[in-house]
Each structure stands twice: as structure tokens, then as C-alpha cells.
Enzyme design. Structure first.
Site, PDB file in Angstrom:
ATOM      1  N   HIS A 104      34.093 -18.787 -23.021  1.00 62.68           N
ATOM      2  CA  HIS A 104      35.054 -17.696 -23.234  1.00 62.68           C
ATOM      3  C   HIS A 104      36.395 -18.234 -23.713  1.00 62.68           C
ATOM      4  CE1 HIS A 104      36.112 -19.189 -19.257  1.00 62.68           C
ATOM      5  NE2 HIS A 104      37.283 -18.586 -19.366  1.00 62.68           N
ATOM      6  N   ASP A 106      40.477 -17.099 -22.925  1.00 64.11           N
ATOM      7  CA  ASP A 106      41.105 -16.312 -21.865  1.00 64.11           C
ATOM      8  C   ASP A 106      41.706 -15.012 -22.386  1.00 64.11           C
ATOM      9  OD1 ASP A 106      40.405 -17.965 -19.787  1.00 64.11           O
ATOM     10  OD2 ASP A 106      42.166 -19.239 -20.042  1.00 64.11           O
ATOM     11  N   HIS A 254      36.228 -22.152 -23.841  1.00 65.81           N
ATOM     12  CA  HIS A 254      36.037 -23.136 -22.777  1.00 65.81           C
ATOM     13  C   HIS A 254      35.084 -22.568 -21.727  1.00 65.81           C
ATOM     14  CE1 HIS A 254      39.333 -20.587 -21.366  1.00 65.81           C
ATOM     15  NE2 HIS A 254      38.950 -20.889 -20.131  1.00 65.81           N
ATOM     16  N   ARG A 270      46.796 -22.413 -12.172  1.00 67.71           N
ATOM     17  CA  ARG A 270      46.727 -21.980 -13.575  1.00 67.71           C
ATOM     18  C   ARG A 270      47.955 -21.182 -13.967  1.00 67.71           C
ATOM     19  NH1 ARG A 270      43.096 -17.364 -16.571  1.00 67.71           N
ATOM     20  NH2 ARG A 270      44.788 -16.096 -15.762  1.00 67.71           N
TER      21      ARG A 270
HETATM   22  C1  SIN Z   1      38.893 -20.980 -16.680  1.00 71.24           C
HETATM   23  O1  SIN Z   1      37.949 -20.494 -17.254  1.00 71.24           O
HETATM   24  O2  SIN Z   1      40.029 -20.629 -16.970  1.00 71.24           O
HETATM   25  C2  SIN Z   1      38.668 -22.015 -15.595  1.00 71.24           C
HETATM   26  C3  SIN Z   1      38.162 -23.299 -16.129  1.00 71.24           C
HETATM   27  C4  SIN Z   1      37.801 -24.270 -15.036  1.00 71.24           C
HETATM   28  O3  SIN Z   1      37.954 -23.951 -13.837  1.00 71.24           O
HETATM   29  O4  SIN Z   1      37.333 -25.346 -15.376  1.00 71.24           O
END
Ligand code: SIN
Length: 279
Positions: A104, A106, A254, A270
Site C-alpha cells: 500500500h 499511506d 510499502h 510514526r
Molecule cells: C505501515 O504500513 O505504515 C507500517 C509499516 C511497518 O510497520 O513496517
């Protein structure tokens, strides 16, 4: 400040050492970081030890931090979300939830998705828990001229809860769902800073291509996702404690991996920063 850079793979991703983000980077260093990010799409800043407000402030040098309610926030700082091995679908079935476990970008269910995401490895497991990335410029550029002509100009509906969803997302209250109605975005987007074209896909949020029947739309989206995630476009980040990884959602996808040993903890902080409507 003297930055030392290490290329992490041949087509994307770079790591830098020599910075302590508790002290603001000077203007020249900040410009160097931005340039490294634009060139490499994924930028890892090693060896950080930051309380949530300091993390938010350091990331605010890259853009305006945004609040998102779909993830819990730290007590000290509402703009710093928590992604943890202890995450549960609290309003849903209460079961363990792995955020971001399918490919995906974000926030694509928002009309103005965040431009960058910053993930800070506060506690990383002894092995596993890598984050994988794909270079969506490279994926677009490798398409055949026929496919480029077919998809240029197409628009896709993205939803928080898509019927094509490949990874469960947390249940949200009705009031919050109203604040994230579906968004329509181009299938090929242009990066506003570099002018490069990229495929804009999100396996977990795309619903349907506008004006195309469901079967044809599903087949085309599946073909494009399978192409984009070919190993030749990927980079896999093995976390070290204290890494901050910044990625550009306008040119990458990612995916998280929950393959670390049972009982080990993984805790990420995050921050996301504001973006524009894709074009
Ligand atoms: C995410 O998708 O933002 C998280 C990625 C992760 O936890 O590696």
C-alpha cells in the site's frame, strides 16, 4: 555536520549516519536530506534516540505533521502514532491486527493523502519485522508503451474499507468514517517536486477504475500490482534500533512483515506529513 551515506540498494534507498535529530539539522544538512530522499525515495537516518515531541519536531522540517485517528497516538504527542506488535482491532473483533501487512501507499483513501511517512524503530525484534518497499517510478517506466497508453488518464476509486481489501484494517466509529469518504485518484501520478511519473496503486484501498466494468477493472489492477511488486523493483529494510525511515508515498508502496519470533516486541512511532491531491 558531516553526513555519511550508504546506498542500500541499486535503484532506491539510502542510509545516513552522523546526525542527532535532538538538535535541529542546519539548513544545508536539511537540504541534503531532502535531496537524498527525492533521489532515493526511501531515506534511513540511523542511530536516533528521540522522545515523541522531538521526533515530531524533527519531522516537521520535512512538512506539516498530520493527525490520524486510525492509529493510537503517544500520550506526549498526538501527531506521533504508534504501530506495535500489541495492536488489536479494539472496536472490531478485538483480535491482533498487523497494520500495513499488504502492499500500500499511506492514506490513499484521503483526497489529499500524506506525502511522506516517517517510521522510527523504537523497539525492533531480534530478527524479522522488515518493511518492504517498491519503486513506483521504476515500475511505471518498465511498462510496455501499449500498457502506458492504456492506463494514462485512468482514475481509480480508493476507500478505507475496500471490497478488494487484502489485509484487515481496524474498524472505526461511524463519525470517523464520514470524515474519510472515498477518494478518486489517477492511476499514474506525477511527482510534484521531481516531475517523474509513477504508478499510484494501493492493494488494500483501491475499489474500482472509474468507467470500467468490475471484472475488467479487477483484472487490470491485479496485473499492475503483480508487475509493481516484482523483486526487481523492491527494497527490503531490515530494521536496526534507532532507525528513522522516511519514505515518499507519491513514488513508493510499502508493506509490513509480522514474521518476527512469537513473544518479541516491535514498536514503531510514526509521523506523516501533509500532501496534495495527486495529479
Ligand atoms: C505501515 O504500513 O505504515 C507500517 C509499516 C511497518 O510497520 O513496517
Amino acid at each position: 555536520m558531516t553526513l555519511v551515506s550508504e546506498k542500500l540498494c541499486d535503484h532506491m534507498a539510502v542510509a545516513v549516519t552522523g546526525l542527532d535529530l535532538n538538535r535541529p539539522a542546519d539548513a544545508a544538512t536539511q537540504a541534503e536530506l531532502r535531496e537524498a530522499l527525492n533521489r532515493n525515495l526511501v531515506l534511513c537516518i540511523r542511530g536516533q534516540k528521540l522522545a515523541p515531541p522531538a521526533f515530531r519536531d524533527a519531522m516537521a522540517r520535512f512538512g506539516t505533521p498530520m493527525r490520524r485517528l486510525q492509529l493510537a497516538s503517544t500520550a506526549e504527542c498526538a501527531e506521533v502514532n504508534i504501530i506495535s506488535s500489541e495492536d488489536r482491532d479494539v472496536l472490531g473483533d478485538g483480535k491482533k491486527l498487523v497494520n500495513g501487512a499488504s502492499w500500500h501507499t499511506d492514506d490513499s483513501f484521503m483526497r489529499e493523502p500524506c506525502s511522506l511517512t516517517m517510521l522510527y524503530g523504537v523497539v525492533v525484534p531480534s530478527r524479522g519485522g522488515d518493511t518492504q518497499f517498491v519503486n513506483m517510478h521504476a515500475a511505471y517506466e518498465a511498462l510496455s508503451p501499449e500498457m502506458k497508453a492504456r492506463i494514462d488518464g485512468l482514475q481509480v476509486i480508493h476507500k478505507y474499507q475496500s471490497s478488494r481489501q487484502t489485509n484487515k484494517v481496524s474498524k472505526r466509529p461511524e463519525s470517523e468514517m464520514k470524515a474519510m469518504p472515498e477518494a478518486t485518484h489517477p492511476l499514474v501520478r506525477t511527482h510534484p517536486e521531481t516531475g517523474r511519473k509513477a504508478l499510484y496503486l494501493n492493494a488494500n484501498r483501491m475499489e474500482q477504475i472509474v468507467g470500467m466494468d468490475r471484472a475488467e477493472s479487477d483484472a487490470l489492477l491485479d496485473t499492475l500490482i503483480a508487475h509493481a511488486i516484482e523483486p526487481r523493483f523492491q527494497y527490503r529494510h531490515a530494521w536496526r534500533q534507532g532507525d528513522i525511515v522516511i519514505w515518499d508515498n507519491r513514488s513508493t508502496m510499502h508493506k509490513a512483515n509480522a514474521d518476527y519470533p512469537e513473544g518479541e516486541r516491535r514498536l514503531m512511532h510514526r509521523v506523516i506529513v501533509a500532501g496534495d491531491a495527486p495529479y
